[in-house]
Each structure stands twice: as structure tokens, then as C-alpha cells.
Design a protein around this motif. Sequence first.
Motif: not given
Length: 286
Positions: A36-59
Motif C-alpha cells: 500500500x505504500x508503493x502501488x500502482x493501479x495496475x498492481x491492484x488489478x493484477x491482484x484482483x485478477x489472481x483472486x478471480x482465478x483462485x475462486x474460479x478454480x475453487x468453484x
Amino acid sequence: MLTSPGPNYNYDVEEVVKAYEKAIDAILRELERIDLTNFQRANALATLKSISEILAELNDEAGKLAQIKVEKAATDGIIRALITLEVVATAAEAEKIVAFNRLNKEMVAAAVADTQADLLAVTQNVEKKVRAAVRQATAEAMRNNLPRGINTSDPIRRAILADLRKTLGDSVNTGIIDAAGRRWKPTTYVDVLVRTKMMQAHKEATINEAVHRGAVYGIISKHGAKDACRNYEGKIVKLDRSADGSYPYIYDLPKREIFHPFCKHVVSPFRRIDRLPDGLKQLNKI
Ligand SMILES: [Zn+2]
């Protein structure tokens, strides 16, 4: 045999819960990685994408497990009927001839679909909460100038940071609200959900198999329950509403008292009331 306790599905439930725990841990690790002290919007988007992938696999995994577990419970329910109706003498023999009749095929398909939909709702809920938390945390970090600050030892900045970390962490572990308005941890919710669906499939498969074979009565299992269910242990129920006698129809029993979530009771079908063991006759005042 008629009153012997039902199956224990702890291991099966645990398997599904573990899939959720594993995904939640992976999401937490993704969230911890956000700087949070050194991020860019792209980082947050990448995190959200990884999380979606984890959840898709879980589903995907949860969907498969739901089918395996519901089918297993239904099979167990049919085996119980085959044994107590004396179609076969042992579980091993029952396993060889067990088959889903038309009613049970439909019941299992519906129960699998239901369980999958409920599990999907859990992941969707987690995803919604986590997305909102990531957006909130990154916006707050920007507002508080966290990325531009040089001095991370500033206690106010540290407090804000800790707060944002907590928001992110909490987002994964809170937030399933059931029909009665109670709040559940996702893994606890999944535990109750799978357990309940399995016991329900067991009971319904037993009933469908019995009715298919012309047996219209059942006995509620016994394990020395302490809750309201205890009043039903060893009691006769009708498996077909039109059966003779003043016994309650199994689907009319009050859900707050028996066959509630976490209930371990199952039913054993039998054909003739006059041939019940004496102990059961006395218990049922026959
Ligand atoms: Zn019970």
C-alpha cells in the motif's frame, strides 16, 4: 439394525471445507502482497485478477466435490433401505446392486444443482467482499498519501496501514448472511451446507428406494440425541402420506425439531408394523 445410527460424514465435509480454506489462504497471501505504500493501479488489478482465478478454480473443485458427496450420501441411503428391507443381508451385497431409480435420479440431480448453487454463492460473496476491500484500501492509501510518503515509521501512517491490512484480511473471512439474517464465516457456512445436503440426500434416497419397493413405513434412527430430536428416536413415520395408521408423514415433521441442520438422524424403512421387534412396538405404543 432398524434403529442403528446414521453415517458420519465428517471426513467428506472436511474435504470440501479444506478446498475453501486453501483458496482463502491463497487469497490472503495475494492481499498481503499488495504494497500500500508503493502501488500502482495496475498492481491492484493484477491482484484482483489472481483472486478471480483462485475462486474460479475453487468453484470448479467445489462443484465436482458437491456431486461426489451428494451421490455418495444417496448411495448410502439406498444401501440402508436395501438392508433394512432385507433385499440383501450385508452392505457389501447392497453395494453390488445399488442403483438410482427414476425418483432418486431426479432427487440427486436437483440436490447436486442446489448444493453447487449454494457453494457458488459463497465464492461470489467472498469475491464481492474482497474486491470492495481492495478498492477501498487502495483509495484510502491514495487519499492518505501513503504511496508518496517517505517516512513509514510515522505512527499515524502505520496505524492507517494496519487498519487497511485488517480491512483486507477481514474481507475474506466475514460475510455470509443466511436466510435468517445470521452471519457466518465462509468455511463454517460451507461445513453446515455440505453436511445438511448430504444428510438430506441420504434420507430422501432411502425414502425413494423404499416407496419404489412398496415399503411405506420407517423408523427414525437412535444415537442418544440430546436435542429435540430425542423425542423421535425409534418412532414410526410414514414414508407415503397415504399409508395406514396415525403415524406422522416424514416430510411433515417439524424441521426445527428433527432433520434440522447438523441433525444426525436417518430413517430405516420396513414393511410390516406387526413384525416390528417388541421394544419398538412398546416405544410406539402398539
Ligand atoms: Zn437429529
